[in-house]
Design a protein around this motif. Sequence first.
Motif, PDB file in Angstrom:
ATOM      1  N   CYS A   8      46.295  50.469  28.533  1.00  0.00           N
ATOM      2  CA  CYS A   8      45.411  50.081  29.520  1.00  0.00           C
ATOM      3  C   CYS A   8      46.000  48.555  29.988  1.00  0.00           C
ATOM      4  O   CYS A   8      45.738  48.156  30.921  1.00  0.00           O
ATOM      5  N   VAL A   9      46.375  48.091  28.795  1.00  0.00           N
ATOM      6  CA  VAL A   9      46.797  46.521  29.325  1.00  0.00           C
ATOM      7  C   VAL A   9      48.041  46.668  30.173  1.00  0.00           C
ATOM      8  O   VAL A   9      47.871  46.002  31.201  1.00  0.00           O
ATOM      9  N   LEU A  10      48.873  47.599  29.922  1.00  0.00           N
ATOM     10  CA  LEU A  10      50.231  47.501  30.787  1.00  0.00           C
ATOM     11  C   LEU A  10      49.582  47.925  32.414  1.00  0.00           C
ATOM     12  O   LEU A  10      49.951  47.477  33.192  1.00  0.00           O
ATOM     13  N   LEU A  11      48.392  48.859  32.254  1.00  0.00           N
ATOM     14  CA  LEU A  11      48.096  49.277  33.703  1.00  0.00           C
ATOM     15  C   LEU A  11      47.257  48.122  34.336  1.00  0.00           C
ATOM     16  O   LEU A  11      47.240  47.825  35.551  1.00  0.00           O
ATOM     17  N   LEU A  12      46.446  47.293  33.695  1.00  0.00           N
ATOM     18  CA  LEU A  12      45.748  46.144  34.119  1.00  0.00           C
ATOM     19  C   LEU A  12      46.752  45.042  34.431  1.00  0.00           C
ATOM     20  O   LEU A  12      46.376  44.454  35.690  1.00  0.00           O
ATOM     21  N   LEU A  13      47.891  44.908  33.916  1.00  0.00           N
ATOM     22  CA  LEU A  13      48.602  43.826  34.228  1.00  0.00           C
ATOM     23  C   LEU A  13      49.311  44.279  35.513  1.00  0.00           C
ATOM     24  O   LEU A  13      49.389  43.548  36.619  1.00  0.00           O
ATOM     25  N   ALA A  14      49.465  45.656  35.782  1.00  0.00           N
ATOM     26  CA  ALA A  14      50.128  46.426  37.031  1.00  0.00           C
ATOM     27  C   ALA A  14      49.062  46.214  38.291  1.00  0.00           C
ATOM     28  O   ALA A  14      49.666  45.977  39.476  1.00  0.00           O
ATOM     29  N   THR A  15      47.646  45.888  37.825  1.00  0.00           N
ATOM     30  CA  THR A  15      47.090  46.247  39.140  1.00  0.00           C
ATOM     31  C   THR A  15      46.491  44.588  39.400  1.00  0.00           C
ATOM     32  O   THR A  15      45.827  44.582  40.176  1.00  0.00           O
ATOM     33  N   ARG A  16      46.970  43.762  38.760  1.00  0.00           N
ATOM     34  CA  ARG A  16      46.693  42.384  39.267  1.00  0.00           C
ATOM     35  C   ARG A  16      47.527  42.163  40.289  1.00  0.00           C
ATOM     36  O   ARG A  16      48.833  41.898  40.396  1.00  0.00           O
ATOM     37  N   SER A  17      46.865  42.304  41.617  1.00  0.00           N
ATOM     38  CA  SER A  17      47.529  41.896  42.723  1.00  0.00           C
ATOM     39  C   SER A  17      48.209  40.650  42.969  1.00  0.00           C
ATOM     40  O   SER A  17      47.578  39.680  42.524  1.00  0.00           O
ATOM     41  N   ARG A  18      49.335  40.516  43.363  1.00  0.00           N
ATOM     42  CA  ARG A  18      49.948  39.244  44.081  1.00  0.00           C
ATOM     43  C   ARG A  18      49.265  39.137  45.271  1.00  0.00           C
ATOM     44  O   ARG A  18      50.115  39.669  46.392  1.00  0.00           O
ATOM     45  N   ARG A  19      48.399  38.317  45.549  1.00  0.00           N
ATOM     46  CA  ARG A  19      47.758  37.906  46.965  1.00  0.00           C
ATOM     47  C   ARG A  19      48.879  36.661  47.529  1.00  0.00           C
ATOM     48  O   ARG A  19      48.636  35.920  47.368  1.00  0.00           O
TER      49      ARG A  19
END
Lengths: 513, 340
Positions: free
Chosen positions: B326-337
Motif C-alpha cells: 500500500c505504501v508503495l502504491l500510495l507514493l506512486a499515486t502522489r501526483s506531481r502537479r
Amino acid sequence: MMTDSQMGRAPALQASDVTKVFGDLRANDSVSLSVFAGEVHAVVGENGAGKTTLMRMLSGELQPDAGVISLDGVPKTLRNPQEAVASGIGLVHQHYSVIPDFSLLDNLLLTVPGGSFRRLTNSQRRQALQFLRDEGFPAPDRTLIKELAVDEVQRFEISKLLYVGARILILDEPTAVLGPIEIDRLYSRLADLANEGKAIVVITHKLREVERYAQRVTVMRGGRTVLSQDSCPPRPALLSAMFGDEARIHAEEELETASAAAERLGDVVLDVSGISVLGSDGRLRVDDVSFTVRAGQVLAVVGVEGNGQTYLMDSLAGLQSCTGEVTLNGKDIAQLGPRERYEAGLRAVTEDRLKWDVFRSASVSENVLVHEYAGRGSLGYVNPRGKTVVELVTDVLHKFDVRPVAPKLALSKLSGGNQQRAVVGRESTGEKAVLLLSHPTRGLDVMGAAIILEDVRSQQAQGTAVVWNTADLDEAFVVGDVLLVMFQGRAALLVDRRSTSHEVVAAAMSGAN
Amino acid sequence: MAVSNLIARPSRGWMIVLRVVIVVAATLGVMFLLGINIFSSFPSFWRGTLGNPYSLAMTLTVTAVITLTAAAALIPFRAGFVNLGGEGQLVAGAIGATVVALTIGDPGSVWVAILCVIVAVIAGALWAGIGSFLYERFGANEVISTLMLNFVAFTIAEWITSSVWPDKVAPQTRPFPDGTDFPLFGKFGSAPWAVLFAVIVWALAWWLIQRTNFGFRIKATGESPMASLRFGYAPVRTRVISVLLGGAAAGLAGAVLILVVNRALVQDISQSYGYVGIAAALLIGLRPALLPLGAIAFAMITVGGNTLAAVAKVSPAVSLVAVSVCVLLLLATRSRRGGS
C-alpha cells in the motif's frame, strides 16, 4: 474581413476551425490562423484569449478536439512535439529550454533527433560546431549557456531550431526580458529569417512591437480569432478587437499620459546610499548604488535583464543582504528582515512570484491575507472564510480585476496573470510608506497593466514612494518620474524623465556611455 | 527538498477515494497471492476485527495507535519535514512510560499511569527532536536520520528488556505492577482510554492545522520556506515545533501500547505501527480531519490480516506485506502537479 494578399499560395502553417476544450472552458473555439512563408505574423490578445493554447496545439503539445492543422495545404496530425519538430515547426518558449551548465555545443546536440543512447559521430560534432560558428557563436564548445546574456540565449534557442530544420518559428512573448536595443536586434533577425523564406509567428501583447515589426496581425479574444489582416490596424481598432469593450479602450491612452498627478512631491521617504550586493557566487551584483525617492514619486529602475536590478530590488525588500545604508522615513532599515521592513511600512512585489510572494496550494483568500498570519498570536486565527475577511478580499480581487473572484479557490487554479494581479493588489492595499514593484505588469495584458498603473497613480496621490522595476523602456517612461538605469550592477544613469530621451536611456541600458 | 515538496501538499477529494480503493485492492491482492480464499475467509475476518467485544476492543486500540502515529507523520509532513521516525518515537515513548512504571510504580494510583503518559509524550518529542536538531543545525537529511534513529530506539529497548529489567521467560521487561493502569471498562478493557487519547489528538491536530494562525504557518513552511521567511512566519521555529508535536503524538502511541495492551515493554513493541501511520497519513492526503479514516483502514488490514493469517496458516507478516505494498502504491499515486 480577411484580406489575403497571398491567396495564390498555400500557407506554410494553417489552423482551420480548431477547437480545444478544458472542462467547462472553451480555450479555443473555432480558431483559424494562416501563416505564410516570408512573413512575421503577430498573434495578440489579452491574458486568457487562447494564444498559448493555440500555440501548444500548433507545436504538438496539445491535440485539437476539432478542426484541422495543415502544413503547406496538407492536413497533418501532430501527435507530439517531436512530430511537430520533424515537420519543421519550432517553438521558442517564454522560459528557455536549455541546460545552463552545458556548453552551447552540447545543448545543440541534445536536440538532434535520435535515441537517447545514440552515439554521435565526429563529423556530426564538427558539423554542429561549424553551424554554431556560422551563427555567430565564437567558441560554442567552450562557452556555457550560463555565461551568455539573456538575448544571446534567445538567439541560441532560435539557432537550435534552425539546426533541426525548423521553417516555421513560433516565439512566445520573446521580448519580455529584453531591452530596447535587443528587441530591435531580435526583430531584424526575424525579418532576415522571413526573407529567407521562413514563417515567423510572434505571440505578444506589446502593441508597439506589433505596429513596428509585424507584416500580418491576428487578434484573439475569448478563445476566438476576431481579426486577421495584412498590416497592423490603427491602435484604436486593434484595442477594440482585443477588448471589445469600447468604454475601457481609452485606458491605453491614459497609460501614456497620466503622470501629471506626480507634480507635487513630498519629503524623501526612501534614502538608499552606497548599497552593494554580493551574489552567492561571489560576484559583485550591485555596485555602490545610491538614490532617493520622495513621497508621491515613482522611481523607475530600468535595465536589460541581469544587470543587478533583481539583487537591488531584493535587497530593498530585505530578501538579500547588502552593504550600505537604507533609511525609510529616517529610520535605518538596512539590517532589518523582510517582516520588520513590512512593519516599518514597506510593501514589495518581488520578481520571483513563486519563490517569494505566494503559497500556491493555499487559497486566494489566504494569499491575500498572508501578512495577517504573522502578526497576531499563534493560536488566534484569521479565518479566511469569515464574513468581513471575505468582503475585504473580494474588494481587492474586484479592484485588480482578478478572475474568477473566488476567495476559496486554491491560488494555483488562477492563471499566472491573475495570480500576479492578486499579489499586486495585496501589496498595494492598506497604509504604507514605500511600495516596491518588480515587473508588476509582466505577463499582464494592456488592461491589467492599466489597472496597476492607475493604482500606482492613486498611491502617489496618497504620498507613497514607489520603486518600479521594469525591463521595458516604454513602460519606464510612462510610469517613472525619475529613471535609474542599471548596467552591470552600477547606476549607469539617474535622471529626471522630463530632461532625457528614449535614445539616451536606451544607450545607457546597453552600456554605451 | 524534492521529497518534502512532493509530500507537503494536501490532496483533493477524489485522490483520497482513489487511494482507499488502491489500499483495499492491494490488500486483497496480497491475500489472494498468498493463497487465502478471500470470500470463504470473510466470516473469520469479521470475527477477528469487529465481530465480538474482544476483537472490537483490539481493533479500536490499534485504530487509536495508528491515529496517533499518523498524526506523528502528518504534522511534520505538512511543515515539509518528512518524519519517518514515528516508529522510533513510539518506542522512545514506550521506554519513557516503562521507566516510570517500573521505577516509581505505586500500586493503586491512577496518577502513576498519568505520569507514564506525560513522560512518554516528552520522550517521543525529544526523540523526534534529535532528527529535527540534526536537520536544522547540520542540514542532515531528515528522511535518513529519522529512519536510522528508529534502529537506535529499538536497540535501547532491547537492552532494557534483556539487561535492565528482564522478565524471566519472555523477551520483555517484567510486568508492570498492578495499579499503574487506567480503570477498565468490562469486556473492552482499557481500549476506551486509547480511543479517548486518539480523539483528543485528532481534534487538536485538526484545530491546530486548520483553525490557527500557527497552522497556516505550518502549511506555508511546508510549501515554501522562502516565502514563509519573507512573511515573518519563522519557518525554522515552526518546523521544529511541528516535529516535536509529531514526536509527542508518537510517544503517546507508545504509552497506549504499554499501558493498554502489553503491560510491559516487549521487544517488538512497535509492531510497525510507526510505519503504518505514515501510510495512513498518505492515504488521507495529509488532511487532519480524516485521520481516523486512514487509521481505521489500516487497523482493519493489520488486525484482520493477522486473523486471516492464523486461519489460513500463513505467516502473520502477511498484513505487513499488504501495508508495505500500500505504501508503495500510495507514493506512486502522489501526483506531481506541474506549474502552469
